[in-house]
Enzyme design. Structure first.
Site, short mmCIF file in Angstrom:
data_model
loop_
_atom_site.label_atom_id
_atom_site.label_comp_id
_atom_site.label_asym_id
_atom_site.label_seq_id
_atom_site.Cartn_x
_atom_site.Cartn_y
_atom_site.Cartn_z
N HIS A 253 0.84 -1.20 0.00
CA HIS A 253 0.00 0.00 0.00
C HIS A 253 0.87 1.25 0.00
CE1 HIS A 253 -4.10 -1.53 0.37
NE2 HIS A 253 -3.63 -2.50 1.11
N ASP A 316 -0.70 -4.86 5.67
CA ASP A 316 -1.72 -5.67 5.00
C ASP A 316 -1.51 -5.75 3.50
OD1 ASP A 316 -2.21 -2.86 5.16
OD2 ASP A 316 -4.20 -3.20 4.29
N GLU A 317 -2.06 -6.79 2.93
CA GLU A 317 -2.25 -6.90 1.48
C GLU A 317 -1.00 -6.66 0.65
OE1 GLU A 317 -6.96 -5.98 0.98
OE2 GLU A 317 -5.65 -4.23 0.91
N ASN A 318 0.10 -7.17 1.10
CA ASN A 318 1.30 -7.18 0.26
C ASN A 318 1.16 -8.39 -0.65
OD1 ASN A 318 3.82 -7.47 -0.84
ND2 ASN A 318 4.81 -8.02 1.09
#
Lengths: 675, 675
Positions: A253, A316-318
């Site tokens: 992100h 998050d969300e790597n």
């Protein structure tokens, strides 16, 4: 007449025969409370005094309380600014505290509030507890024909969870300081105590960095908070007993960081600030020392700027795509026996943790930072589900729940309200339960702008706040909705726009003509839920958020009322209920023709034309079904089949919104088949 | 259906027979314009390009314009941020400017705007002219059933006066930065170009001073603008082509200064920040050198903070009491042959002028600074009346008019609109007229808070803005009101609260119950005018401004409509007009019983109970009079006398508001006596 008045009438009827107590509007409901028939009658001599050793914030809070009370009652009170010097020795209301509170996790927020006919006494260990009590005090304001009074009460209160937060994403769409401040006031009103300020994202870097100025210069399009503004907000929050936990999302992100400093990235640049929504590839390189030198200097600067003990690093969300494609990173993994990307991210997190520890900070992150390599000093924020909450607590990590509190996903209030961090059937032992700090509602900002954000946060977040503060046994949904209406109304005095912007948006959508027909439609539709909105249509950061879907809210009250009415009829049939349904259905049935006129002069409404037609059609079907029920005529199979098919089609979203009364009409049709 | 729709219908009827052109919603009306039947149809490929040598503010303004257009139409335009780098070579709309504008008095603000079916071209000498043109462009947005379009036009425009201002008093009640910013946006929308920021007063010192920090520390109760905030606002204003002229009121209106530094005063202290309204005694001592040393350092600091060439020194309402009572000052006058206090104040002003000149600034002040001792380099702001305007111009002083634009005095829009700085019958010669720079609306803040200030400024100030920009011949009051409704509606997109806070305030006043009956009353009453409000009741800075008087506005639209209807009947009697009156009167007649229920649960409304009863009574009288007219029966003398007496009593203010329909009912009664 609105609900409140009806309730008042109900009360007088029922109270007279001693059957029930007059309903109250406390939210969150206190841990222990008794209301009685005493009344402290307000007059224009009312005054407040503050005693004991307290932080000056309490004087400011007492002054604000007095102003809010004056605003509601129109009374001219004699005090202007309540200060240590000017507080009278004797006053109708006495606030007494033992010591200055600290705006930190686990601070004592308990208070005791006693109201009788002669006086009001608010006692607390800390001024922060007193702040919480002042909000309860304001919720006890009532009126009768003779004037205003504070309802007699004896309240002993303290929070169930110490971490009760609201995340505001200021990145996908920037939220100016006034948006943050009015929401801090709203948070204080319902006893929330953590603003989780999401400050960096693919779509924007929102905090001024003097150490790495290109971050805000190149990563924000000019929309960022200066450090002076950050300090102002932190001070404003502290004045309300609210901690500010900043989030700097890393290593994923991170497009906006990499736009400014591509040398941090795991793949060659250049990068530009992301304009679309989703999970993006750009990720920091966890294998290069420059990354840690950069983040060390940055986190040192931010540690000085944000006084709270906790810093949130996202995590998050790597998606790992850049890491997989980078040979140096692959080599690094091999050389260091790092088995997978999750382990590599934990290596990164551990390096960051050391930095944070050096600057006296504790680490918070999303589920993804949970890994066997991480020490239990970190705090996990569970967004993916209850499983990681339980797993974290069992492994000895402090953890808070956000899964189920994603208010951006447009789910109804009761869904969030009944989502308990520690439900009755929790598999956790009492000792394990202690690791659960509380939770946070999350206002992700893909589909909100300053104009609409309040209507996504409020009033639903007030119900979530009750979940975090009140005993777990408080979970009567109908009673919650009853009180929520009042709380929502009172939140307006803090400058929140969640109610008033509805009419404004309707005016714009109707080109300043009569909004009635559009409002009738809007009151029975809801935006599409969960992640449907972004999936249905390609949005960018600049897309307009001023359409019908943006004025629709998560809880279409009129639709909920109608569904409740149908259910009430089925549990206890009565002609009066059928009559009430018919009255409503008649309005909906006649609405489409009226709305067509408006659509003709306001092309932005074209997208809901067929939805509006379906509302009328559904209402017509409902009326026919009721006629059959009233006549005792059993509907024939073909009729039922045809109508159910029509209703099924009416469920299709249009203009990214859905009709919320179809299921209730289906029930009526099915009933007509069983006469 | 609202007025707009009715007008559209009217248009189609009349346009079809070629009788009139479709009405436009331009405000201010341009100097020269022709509208035609062309339409530039908007689609989701619409884009803007900017050419020529301009200040970057124009790119930001073009981007904001695109966002506003998207907000109104719901169209997803492809451009995000328009910049020199990303502006396309070709686009539907081309903005072309010759040179960067400067935010200074007399800057060229002219523009030329051409819209045809193929393209839109906006040309201007400076980007500031282009900004003005962008606002006109947005006012040309229209719609039909096929979509949105920009109306074909050829416009050549420039302002009548170079100084078109709005004063915001941030002292009596503090106005946070977001209030100032949204009002700057409103100003830009109607082409105003000066924010006169009233920053110091008896009741508060609102600007941070690093030189004399006790000014804001002791003089503001903590409510002041930091220098960072000031810079932010000045930059925000400059981005909209608006100058910021700060006012530091001296030597009177100075209690807050003297609270911090009593050594400046003409009488011994200590002083405390004033809480009441009015003309106060505390005044700076003009005879002591310390005063000038202090003000020199202060004005040096402020000259750096505010880039505008002008600084306003107030100078008004020095009652001279402290000077008369101070023997040293009396002695000083004698020793220096200073004949009176006005001359002494001119001595003071001349000293200040020297300081300002040294720091590159010009002096502005209220009428009172006009004195033979003052050079003609100063600018006079006339608040006391037209006489001083004329006198100033004749003596060769530049001057602007605020008398007649005191929007705090709650006068109707047409009063301000018809108040012309240079009326047709001006006694000034053309050469003398050149000294008249323009004017300023003044939002004094005794009776406004952030919640209500927008509804006092808007929409009336839009009409004043037209007076300052458009040709003097543009003065059709009915047409102004017609366009004002549209402008007011469009101002909402800028975050202004002038419309939406009405319902919010009604909800609070009705304790969140049905607002209908209260709204019917509020729509026909106005707050008491001029200085009556403060005379009727003792207010302080902390008094609540949340009562009925605060939701009532200066132009009660429904009352104005009714008065217009009665007048229209008398100029051309028709049964349809009588029928329309009866419909309205029936609603008013029935309203009191309904409102009584609300008053019963909301004691703050008690003060307007008899006013509400009088509305019903007046309506009853009106109905009786109409019945007589309809029957052709002449009313007898006793009846007329009795009814006129009742009506006379109904004129009495209650709750500091007045019924605005009584005069129209009187006309009906008198008519009934003449059958």
């Amino acid at each position: 007449m609105k609900y409140t008045t009806i309730l008042l009438v109900l009360f007088f009827v029922q109270f007279a025969v001693g059957e029930m107590q007059k309903p109250h509007f406390l939210m969150p409901v206190p841990q222990q409370f008794e209301l009685d028939e005493n009344q402290y009658r307000l007059s224009d001599t009312f005054a407040i005094t503050v005693k004991g050793d307290c932080h000056p914030r309490l004087f400011r809070a007492a002054t604000r309380t007095l102003r809010r009370l004056a605003g509601r009652t129109g009374l001219f009170f004699p005090q202007d600014f309540i200060t240590a010097e000017t507080a009278p020795d004797q006053a109708a209301m006495t606030i007494r505290v033992n010591r200055p509170g600290q705006v930190v996790l686990y601070e004592n927020e308990s208070y005791r509030l006693v109201v009788n006919a002669e006086q009001i006494v608010l006692e607390a260990e800390t001024d922060i507890g007193a702040l919480r009590g002042l909000e309860t005090f304001l919720q006890l304001l009532e009126a009768d024909k003779n004037g205003y009074y504070i309802r007699g009460a004896e309240i002993k209160d303290s929070p169930r969870f110490p971490w009760r937060g609201l995340l505001i994403d200021a990145c996908r769409h920037f939220m100016p300081v006034d948006v943050i401040k009015r929401n801090l006031d709203g948070m204080a009103a319902v006893k929330l105590n953590v603003l989780h300020w999401h400050l960096t994202e693919d779509q924007g870097f929102r905090v001024e960095s003097k150490t790495w100025p290109k971050l805000h210069e190149l990563g924000s399009d000019g929309f960022y908070y200066t450090q002076a503004q950050i300090k102002d907000v932190v001070q404003y929050a502290a004045d309300r007993g609210i901690r500010v936990v900043p989030e700097f999302d890393m290593p994923g992100h991170a497009t906006s960081w990499l736009t400014a400093y591509p040398e941090l990235a795991s793949a060659p640049g250049p990068y530009t600030v992301e304009r679309k929504w989703g999970i993006m590839d750009p990720t920091m390189d966890p294998t290069r020392e420059f990354t840690y030198e950069f983040l060390d200097a940055f986190l040192k600067e931010m540690s000085g700027l944000f006084p709270d003990e906790y810093i949130h690093i996202g995590g998050d969300e790597n998606n790992g795509k850049q890491w997989d494609a980078n040979e140096d990173i692959q080599q690094f993994k091999k050389s260091n026996n790092i088995s997978d990307n999750h382990a590599l991210q934990s290596y990164f997190n551990n390096r960051i943790l050391k930095i944070l520890t050096r600057y006296g900070k504790k680490m918070v992150g999303w589920d993804e930072i949970l890994h066997p390599d991480m020490p239990t000093t970190i705090v996990i924020q569970s967004w993916r589900g209850r499983k990681s909450l339980i797993e974290s607590a069992r492994k000895g990590y402090q953890v808070m729940l956000s899964n189920g509190y994603y208010i951006d996903l447009i789910q109804p209030t009761d869904f969030h309200y009944l989502n308990d961090p520690i439900p009755e059937d929790t598999p956790l032992s009492p000792d394990e339960q202690k690791f659960i700090l509380g939770g946070e509602a999350t206002m992700w900002a893909e589909f909100v702008i300053p104009e609409t954000v309040d209507s996504r946060i409020w009033p639903r977040t007030a119900a979530i706040a009750e979940r975090f503060w009140s005993p777990g046994s408080v979970k009567d949904v109908d009673d919650m909705y009853r009180r929520l209406d009042e709380v929502s109304f009172r939140l307006e005095e803090l400058g929140l726009l969640h109610i008033k912007n509805k009419q404004m948006m309707l005016r714009r959508l109707t080109n300043n003509t009569d909004v009635t027909a559009l409002e009738i439609l809007v009151d029975v539709i809801e935006p599409v839920k969960i992640y449907t909105r972004g999936a249905q249509r390609a949005y960018t950061q600049q897309s307009p958020l001023t359409r019908v879907v943006d004025v629709a809210v998560a809880d279409a009250e009129k639709a909920r009322e109608f569904r409740g009415l149908v259910d009430a009829y089925f549990s206890e049939p009565a002609q009066s209920k059928l009559d009430k349904m018919k009255e409503t259905l008649d309005v909906w049935n006649a609405n489409h023709d009226k709305l067509l006129t408006t659509i003709g002069i306001s092309p932005v409404l074209k997208e809901i034309e067929s939805l509006s037609a379906d509302l009328s059609a559904c209402a017509q079907i409902g009326l026919e079904a009721i006629a059959l029920v009233e006549n005792g005529t059993r509907a024939d199979e073909d009729w039922i089949k045809e109508k159910l098919e029509t209703l099924e089609k009416a469920k299709a979203p249009r203009g990214q919104t859905e009709l919320m009364i179809v299921s209730a009409v289906e029930k009526l049709v099915k009933r007509a088949g069983k006469m």
